[in-house]
Design a protein around this motif. Structure first.
Motif, PDB file in Angstrom:
ATOM      1  N   GLY A  76     -15.698 -61.334  -0.023  1.00  0.00           N
ATOM      2  CA  GLY A  76     -15.955 -62.524   0.785  1.00  0.00           C
ATOM      3  C   GLY A  76     -16.779 -62.192   2.010  1.00  0.00           C
ATOM      4  O   GLY A  76     -16.913 -61.022   2.398  1.00  0.00           O
ATOM      5  N   ILE A  77     -17.328 -63.223   2.602  1.00  0.00           N
ATOM      6  CA  ILE A  77     -18.043 -63.124   3.875  1.00  0.00           C
ATOM      7  C   ILE A  77     -17.360 -64.081   4.845  1.00  0.00           C
ATOM      8  O   ILE A  77     -17.164 -65.263   4.530  1.00  0.00           O
ATOM      9  CB  ILE A  77     -19.530 -63.492   3.728  1.00  0.00           C
ATOM     10  CG1 ILE A  77     -20.231 -62.534   2.757  1.00  0.00           C
ATOM     11  CG2 ILE A  77     -20.223 -63.494   5.092  1.00  0.00           C
ATOM     12  CD1 ILE A  77     -20.275 -61.085   3.206  1.00  0.00           C
ATOM     13  N   ALA A 110     -23.273 -68.224   3.676  1.00  0.00           N
ATOM     14  CA  ALA A 110     -23.351 -68.632   2.270  1.00  0.00           C
ATOM     15  C   ALA A 110     -24.480 -67.902   1.558  1.00  0.00           C
ATOM     16  O   ALA A 110     -24.333 -67.476   0.397  1.00  0.00           O
ATOM     17  CB  ALA A 110     -23.535 -70.145   2.178  1.00  0.00           C
ATOM     18  N   GLU A 111     -25.601 -67.728   2.238  1.00  0.00           N
ATOM     19  CA  GLU A 111     -26.720 -67.003   1.628  1.00  0.00           C
ATOM     20  C   GLU A 111     -26.357 -65.533   1.400  1.00  0.00           C
ATOM     21  O   GLU A 111     -26.745 -64.940   0.382  1.00  0.00           O
ATOM     22  CB  GLU A 111     -27.960 -67.109   2.510  1.00  0.00           C
ATOM     23  CG  GLU A 111     -28.527 -68.516   2.620  1.00  0.00           C
ATOM     24  CD  GLU A 111     -28.897 -69.101   1.256  1.00  0.00           C
ATOM     25  OE1 GLU A 111     -29.334 -68.337   0.357  1.00  0.00           O
ATOM     26  OE2 GLU A 111     -28.731 -70.329   1.076  1.00  0.00           O
ATOM     27  N   LEU A 116     -24.991 -60.754  -1.974  1.00  0.00           N
ATOM     28  CA  LEU A 116     -24.077 -59.652  -2.261  1.00  0.00           C
ATOM     29  C   LEU A 116     -23.250 -59.891  -3.514  1.00  0.00           C
ATOM     30  O   LEU A 116     -22.500 -59.004  -3.940  1.00  0.00           O
ATOM     31  CB  LEU A 116     -23.145 -59.413  -1.066  1.00  0.00           C
ATOM     32  CG  LEU A 116     -23.796 -58.914   0.224  1.00  0.00           C
ATOM     33  CD1 LEU A 116     -22.736 -58.708   1.298  1.00  0.00           C
ATOM     34  CD2 LEU A 116     -24.562 -57.614  -0.021  1.00  0.00           C
ATOM     35  N   GLY A 117     -23.352 -61.077  -4.097  1.00  0.00           N
ATOM     36  CA  GLY A 117     -22.547 -61.379  -5.273  1.00  0.00           C
ATOM     37  C   GLY A 117     -21.066 -61.480  -4.960  1.00  0.00           C
ATOM     38  O   GLY A 117     -20.218 -61.160  -5.809  1.00  0.00           O
ATOM     39  N   ALA A 118     -20.738 -61.915  -3.744  1.00  0.00           N
ATOM     40  CA  ALA A 118     -19.339 -62.058  -3.341  1.00  0.00           C
ATOM     41  C   ALA A 118     -18.728 -63.306  -3.968  1.00  0.00           C
ATOM     42  O   ALA A 118     -19.415 -64.113  -4.596  1.00  0.00           O
ATOM     43  CB  ALA A 118     -19.236 -62.103  -1.815  1.00  0.00           C
ATOM     44  N   ASP A 158     -22.618 -74.514  -5.519  1.00  0.00           N
ATOM     45  CA  ASP A 158     -22.475 -73.371  -6.421  1.00  0.00           C
ATOM     46  C   ASP A 158     -21.538 -72.304  -5.884  1.00  0.00           C
ATOM     47  O   ASP A 158     -21.198 -71.352  -6.598  1.00  0.00           O
ATOM     48  CB  ASP A 158     -23.844 -72.742  -6.674  1.00  0.00           C
ATOM     49  CG  ASP A 158     -24.522 -72.289  -5.375  1.00  0.00           C
ATOM     50  OD1 ASP A 158     -24.545 -73.084  -4.412  1.00  0.00           O
ATOM     51  OD2 ASP A 158     -25.028 -71.145  -5.332  1.00  0.00           O
ATOM     52  N   LEU A 159     -21.102 -72.437  -4.628  1.00  0.00           N
ATOM     53  CA  LEU A 159     -20.262 -71.427  -3.996  1.00  0.00           C
ATOM     54  C   LEU A 159     -18.852 -71.945  -3.743  1.00  0.00           C
ATOM     55  O   LEU A 159     -18.620 -73.151  -3.665  1.00  0.00           O
ATOM     56  CB  LEU A 159     -20.863 -70.992  -2.660  1.00  0.00           C
ATOM     57  CG  LEU A 159     -22.240 -70.331  -2.687  1.00  0.00           C
ATOM     58  CD1 LEU A 159     -22.632 -69.917  -1.282  1.00  0.00           C
ATOM     59  CD2 LEU A 159     -22.256 -69.126  -3.626  1.00  0.00           C
ATOM     60  N   LYS A 160     -17.925 -70.986  -3.573  1.00  0.00           N
ATOM     61  CA  LYS A 160     -16.564 -71.321  -3.185  1.00  0.00           C
ATOM     62  C   LYS A 160     -16.385 -71.078  -1.686  1.00  0.00           C
ATOM     63  O   LYS A 160     -16.909 -70.096  -1.134  1.00  0.00           O
ATOM     64  CB  LYS A 160     -15.561 -70.465  -3.956  1.00  0.00           C
ATOM     65  CG  LYS A 160     -15.432 -70.830  -5.424  1.00  0.00           C
ATOM     66  CD  LYS A 160     -14.334 -69.996  -6.084  1.00  0.00           C
ATOM     67  CE  LYS A 160     -14.125 -70.413  -7.526  1.00  0.00           C
ATOM     68  NZ  LYS A 160     -13.055 -69.623  -8.180  1.00  0.00           N
TER      69      LYS A 160
END
Length: 333
Positions: A76-77, A110-111, A116-118, A158-160
């Motif tokens: 995660g970020i 988010a970017e 990083l494929g997190a 597209d992200l969580k």
């Protein structure tokens, strides 16, 4: 050999810290790359959650190289929306410019998740709240927070996104303060790409039963991630997991197991005075023993005891599983 779950840690576990007494810090400052190097020394870590922005001069390419060099991945970020510019809130700041700057950091995070494929962007809106009665308009605060969350997550379908709730600190009263409140806010957004990262210590500190809170989140399909640590219940001490509330952390993981929850077992600890690598290794040592205890626990007998509300029968089963796992030869490896 037992096959254990994947273990992770918030990268801040490997930072150095300051408080209002040791304002000169408990060690020399460390860069994001320094912390990744220390995380790589633990040996059992697979994932890290990285605060963003990274330390000055460190870019995504350097992070990718460092993670790969130390056998780690980003889970995660965490955008830093709780620092000086956000002392009156990120989503709820009365200054529209400050709100916009906070959103910029979250969009940038988010970017980074994509690069990083997190798995997710983790939101900890620690400054969204209040300190005094009559300080804020509660309806306006809630609306700004829900609207801002909707705007952010809606821009990245597209992200969580996961929200980490906490009752207080740094604000005297935080807005996202419990499992139930967080679920209500997520439902109001109307979006399906927002979930919860449940911090075991925050749940304890907030007076919840962590196991019951986890079950509530699971029943609503929103327990997407978790952090574990420990505390003395009066504050978010971020002690090494299992050092105080061994039985309650076992019930928490039991709840995850009976619901088929799978995910990273992640540390959120602040070893102010301890060696950070040693603290992580000690925590994972305990979590491995706990995992073995779950494997050996007589689930059928426990279910029968729970059906009768037989507290002592349940405790004997729990004690047998926990104590035998803690004396296992495998623990000494």
């Amino acid at each position: 050999m037992t096959t254990y779950p994947k273990f992770g840690a918030g990268l801040w576990h490997f930072a150095t810290y300051v408080d209002r007494y040791a304002v000169d810090g408990y060690g020399d400052p460390r860069t994001t790359l320094d912390m990744i190097e220390l995380a790589g020394k633990v040996g059992d870590l697979s994932y890290v959650d990285l605060p963003y922005p990274f330390t000055p001069g460190v870019g995504v390419d350097e992070i990718k190289q460092a993670l790969a060099a130390h056998g780690l991945e980003a889970v995660g970020i965490t955008p830093e929306i709780y620092l000086r510019d956000h002392v009156k809130g990120a989503f709820t700041n009365p200054d529209a410019g400050a709100r916009s700057r906070a959103m910029d950091i979250m969009h940038a995070s988010a970017e980074v998740v994509r690069e990083l494929g997190a798995t997710y962007v983790k939101l900890w809106p620690g400054q969204d709240g209040f300190d005094y009665p009559f300080q804020v308009n509660h309806r306006q605060q809630w609306k700004r927070s829900v609207d801002g969350l909707r705007e952010l997550a809606g821009a990245h379908p597209d992200l969580k996104f996961v929200i980490e709730y906490k009752p207080r600190e740094p604000r005297v009263k935080m807005l996202w303060d419990s499992a139930a409140t967080t679920l209500l806010g997520i439902q109001e957004t109307g979006l399906d790409n927002i979930g919860v990262l449940m911090d075991f210590g925050h749940s304890l500190f907030g007076g919840e039963s962590p196991a019951a809170a986890a079950q509530l989140l699971i029943d609503h399909g929103k327990l997407w991630a978790m952090d574990v640590n420990d505390n003395l219940r009066g504050w978010d001490d971020d002690l090494v997991v299992g050092t105080v509330h061994m039985t309650e952390i076992f019930e928490f993981f039991y709840t995850l197991k009976i619901n088929g929850w799978e995910g990273v077992w992640q540390l959120d600890q602040f070893p102010f005075r301890e060696d950070s690598v040693d603290a992580a290794r000690t925590a994972i040592r305990f979590l491995k023993a706990l995992y073995r205890a779950l494997e050996s626990l007589d689930m059928a007998a426990l279910a029968e005891a729970q059906e009768r509300h037989d507290a002592m029968a349940a405790q004997r089963l729990i004690q047998d599983a926990l104590l035998s796992s803690m004396t296992s030869a495998e623990l000494k490896r």
